[in-house]
Design an enzyme around this catalytic site. Sequence first.
Site, PDB file in Angstrom:
ATOM      1  N   TYR A   1       0.734  -1.144  -0.220  1.00 64.04           N
ATOM      2  CA  TYR A   1       0.016  -0.100   0.038  1.00 64.04           C
ATOM      3  C   TYR A   1       0.943   1.320  -0.082  1.00 64.04           C
ATOM      4  O   TYR A   1       2.148   1.164   0.388  1.00 64.04           O
ATOM      5  CB  TYR A   1      -1.157  -0.112   1.208  1.00 64.04           C
ATOM      6  CG  TYR A   1      -0.460   0.486   2.407  1.00 64.04           C
ATOM      7  CD1 TYR A   1       0.533  -0.440   3.157  1.00 64.04           C
ATOM      8  CD2 TYR A   1      -0.590   1.634   3.332  1.00 64.04           C
ATOM      9  CE1 TYR A   1       1.054   0.000   4.458  1.00 64.04           C
ATOM     10  CE2 TYR A   1      -0.106   1.818   4.305  1.00 64.04           C
ATOM     11  CZ  TYR A   1       0.766   1.109   4.919  1.00 64.04           C
ATOM     12  OH  TYR A   1       1.304   1.516   6.236  1.00 64.04           O
TER      13      TYR A   1
ATOM     14  N   ARG B   1       8.302   4.371  -4.522  1.00 64.63           N
ATOM     15  CA  ARG B   1       8.376   3.153  -3.444  1.00 64.63           C
ATOM     16  C   ARG B   1       7.315   2.059  -3.710  1.00 64.63           C
ATOM     17  O   ARG B   1       7.600   0.712  -3.484  1.00 64.63           O
ATOM     18  CB  ARG B   1       8.248   3.869  -2.266  1.00 64.63           C
ATOM     19  CG  ARG B   1       8.304   2.635  -0.964  1.00 64.63           C
ATOM     20  CD  ARG B   1       8.145   3.297   0.353  1.00 64.63           C
ATOM     21  NE  ARG B   1       6.995   3.942   0.451  1.00 64.63           N
ATOM     22  CZ  ARG B   1       6.630   4.717   1.706  1.00 64.63           C
ATOM     23  NH1 ARG B   1       7.772   4.997   2.489  1.00 64.63           N
ATOM     24  NH2 ARG B   1       5.421   5.320   1.736  1.00 64.63           N
TER      25      ARG B   1
ATOM     26  N   ARG C   1      -8.036 -20.767  -1.627  1.00 62.85           N
ATOM     27  CA  ARG C   1      -6.949 -20.493  -0.432  1.00 62.85           C
ATOM     28  C   ARG C   1      -5.644 -21.327  -0.798  1.00 62.85           C
ATOM     29  O   ARG C   1      -5.727 -22.598  -0.429  1.00 62.85           O
ATOM     30  CB  ARG C   1      -7.468 -20.487   1.100  1.00 62.85           C
ATOM     31  CG  ARG C   1      -6.419 -20.119   2.067  1.00 62.85           C
ATOM     32  CD  ARG C   1      -7.053 -19.947   3.235  1.00 62.85           C
ATOM     33  NE  ARG C   1      -5.759 -19.828   4.295  1.00 62.85           N
ATOM     34  CZ  ARG C   1      -5.018 -20.454   4.730  1.00 62.85           C
ATOM     35  NH1 ARG C   1      -5.236 -21.674   4.597  1.00 62.85           N
ATOM     36  NH2 ARG C   1      -4.298 -19.908   5.868  1.00 62.85           N
TER      37      ARG C   1
ATOM     38  N   LYS D   1       6.423  -2.047   1.968  1.00 61.36           N
ATOM     39  CA  LYS D   1       5.191  -1.619   2.593  1.00 61.36           C
ATOM     40  C   LYS D   1       4.012  -2.246   2.358  1.00 61.36           C
ATOM     41  O   LYS D   1       3.130  -1.993   1.458  1.00 61.36           O
ATOM     42  CB  LYS D   1       5.093  -0.137   1.980  1.00 61.36           C
ATOM     43  CG  LYS D   1       4.178   0.682   2.950  1.00 61.36           C
ATOM     44  CD  LYS D   1       4.320   2.383   2.661  1.00 61.36           C
ATOM     45  CE  LYS D   1       3.185   3.048   3.214  1.00 61.36           C
ATOM     46  NZ  LYS D   1       3.421   3.066   4.648  1.00 61.36           N
TER      47      LYS D   1
ATOM     48  N   GLU E   1      11.893   2.377  14.514  1.00 62.95           N
ATOM     49  CA  GLU E   1      11.193   3.464  14.124  1.00 62.95           C
ATOM     50  C   GLU E   1       9.717   3.389  14.718  1.00 62.95           C
ATOM     51  O   GLU E   1       9.408   2.779  15.697  1.00 62.95           O
ATOM     52  CB  GLU E   1      10.856   3.286  12.300  1.00 62.95           C
ATOM     53  CG  GLU E   1      10.017   1.788  12.177  1.00 62.95           C
ATOM     54  CD  GLU E   1       9.760   1.505  10.800  1.00 62.95           C
ATOM     55  OE1 GLU E   1       9.825   2.420   9.982  1.00 62.95           O
ATOM     56  OE2 GLU E   1       9.887   0.317  10.388  1.00 62.95           O
TER      57      GLU E   1
HETATM   58  N1  PDD Z   1       2.664   4.993   7.211  1.00 64.59           N
HETATM   59  N2  PDD Z   1       7.596   3.749   8.977  1.00 64.59           N
HETATM   60  C1  PDD Z   1       6.370   2.962   9.107  1.00 64.59           C
HETATM   61  C2  PDD Z   1       6.212   1.678   9.621  1.00 64.59           C
HETATM   62  C3  PDD Z   1       5.218   3.432   8.235  1.00 64.59           C
HETATM   63  O1  PDD Z   1       4.056   2.718   8.129  1.00 64.59           O
HETATM   64  C4  PDD Z   1       5.296   4.925   7.692  1.00 64.59           C
HETATM   65  C5  PDD Z   1       4.136   5.291   6.823  1.00 64.59           C
HETATM   66  C6  PDD Z   1       6.446   5.592   7.571  1.00 64.59           C
HETATM   67  C7  PDD Z   1       6.476   6.976   7.033  1.00 64.59           C
HETATM   68  O2  PDD Z   1       6.548   6.704   5.614  1.00 64.59           O
HETATM   69  P1  PDD Z   1       6.217   7.850   4.750  1.00 64.59           P
HETATM   70  O3  PDD Z   1       6.879   9.128   5.161  1.00 64.59           O
HETATM   71  O4  PDD Z   1       6.547   7.664   3.438  1.00 64.59           O
HETATM   72  O5  PDD Z   1       4.790   7.882   4.849  1.00 64.59           O
HETATM   73  C8  PDD Z   1       7.563   4.891   8.494  1.00 64.59           C
HETATM   74  C9  PDD Z   1       1.460   5.446   6.668  1.00 64.59           C
HETATM   75  C10 PDD Z   1       1.565   6.815   6.842  1.00 64.59           C
HETATM   76  C11 PDD Z   1       0.340   4.685   7.034  1.00 64.59           C
HETATM   77  O6  PDD Z   1       0.720   3.613   7.547  1.00 64.59           O
HETATM   78  O7  PDD Z   1      -0.624   5.241   7.405  1.00 64.59           O
END
Ligand code: PDD
Length: 287
Positions: free
Chosen positions: A33, A52, A101, A151, A183
């Site tokens: 996503y 990304r 599945r 992601k 993070e």
């Molecule tokens: N989350 N680290 C994690 C684990 C994240 O899920 C996100 C973003 C970031 C920051 O990435 P970016 O600057 O590209 O948004 C770092 C999004 C916003 C979410 O899950 O809603």
Amino acid sequence: MNRTVYVNGEYLPEDQARVSVFDRGFLFADGVYEVTSVLGGKLIDFEGHSARLTRSLGELDMVSPVSHEDLLQIHRELVTRNEITDGLVYLQITRGAAADRDFVFPDPDQVPSTLVLFTQSKPGLADSPQARVGIKVISIPDVRWGRRDIKTVQLLYPSMGKMAAKKEGCDDAWLVEDGEVTEGTSNNAYIVKGGKIVTRHLSNDILHGITRAAVLRFAREAQMEVEERAFTIAEAQGADEAFVTSASTFVMPVVEIDGVKLGGGTPGPVALRLREIYLEESRKSAV
Ligand code: PDD
């Protein structure tokens, strides 16, 4: 509310949008996503999010159902149709719905991926009252898988982390592995000490934040010192200030870590300055 959402080539009222119960996103969290924010009706950092997404898909041997140009067009169309001034666009691509599945990936020529996009309206997103007071975080162990650079939609643990924070009267959690902060649950984490900005180096241990890349670039352009290395919770608690970055919160000051207040418990000047620069510069390059 009846938003228009996008599902596999169609713009539909949200109550008519459907994906299969056999979709691998639903059964296996087999999907990726992106979240792109919208300010003044324009997309922030779209190029970075699109790049990304391509990388995430490639790492999982998934095929994008649409081109980069189509993706931009769909984002814009949804922003227009839903009259979004400030808010975000959520995009998800899964490995589609195979007949049964089965852990084994289906042949992408037989099973097309699923593409879903929707918007969330957040009037005044850049003017968040929370940014004026800052957020409080707790620390929890990072027990996620080893490919956090991709992601994926496997977000149960981040959700649990936010719930644990909420239970303690806090806003979010910082994840700790081998004694060091990786993070935040949905953002990248930073500390500031003696004017120097410290944030974890890029690797498979963290998501390569698009906001992180832009913020570090702007910080260096503004002659601020940046060090990309891991730090501990103890070091963070002794820092002058701290903050997190993400597409939905931009630069958000952190004022308390595991009950220890930073800088008197109010947002620090570096975080506030970076927030200002980020918002100003990213609005200029919004599309
Ligand atoms: N989350 N680290 C994690 C684990 C994240 O899920 C996100 C973003 C970031 C920051 O990435 P970016 O600057 O590209 O948004 C770092 C999004 C916003 C979410 O899950 O809603």
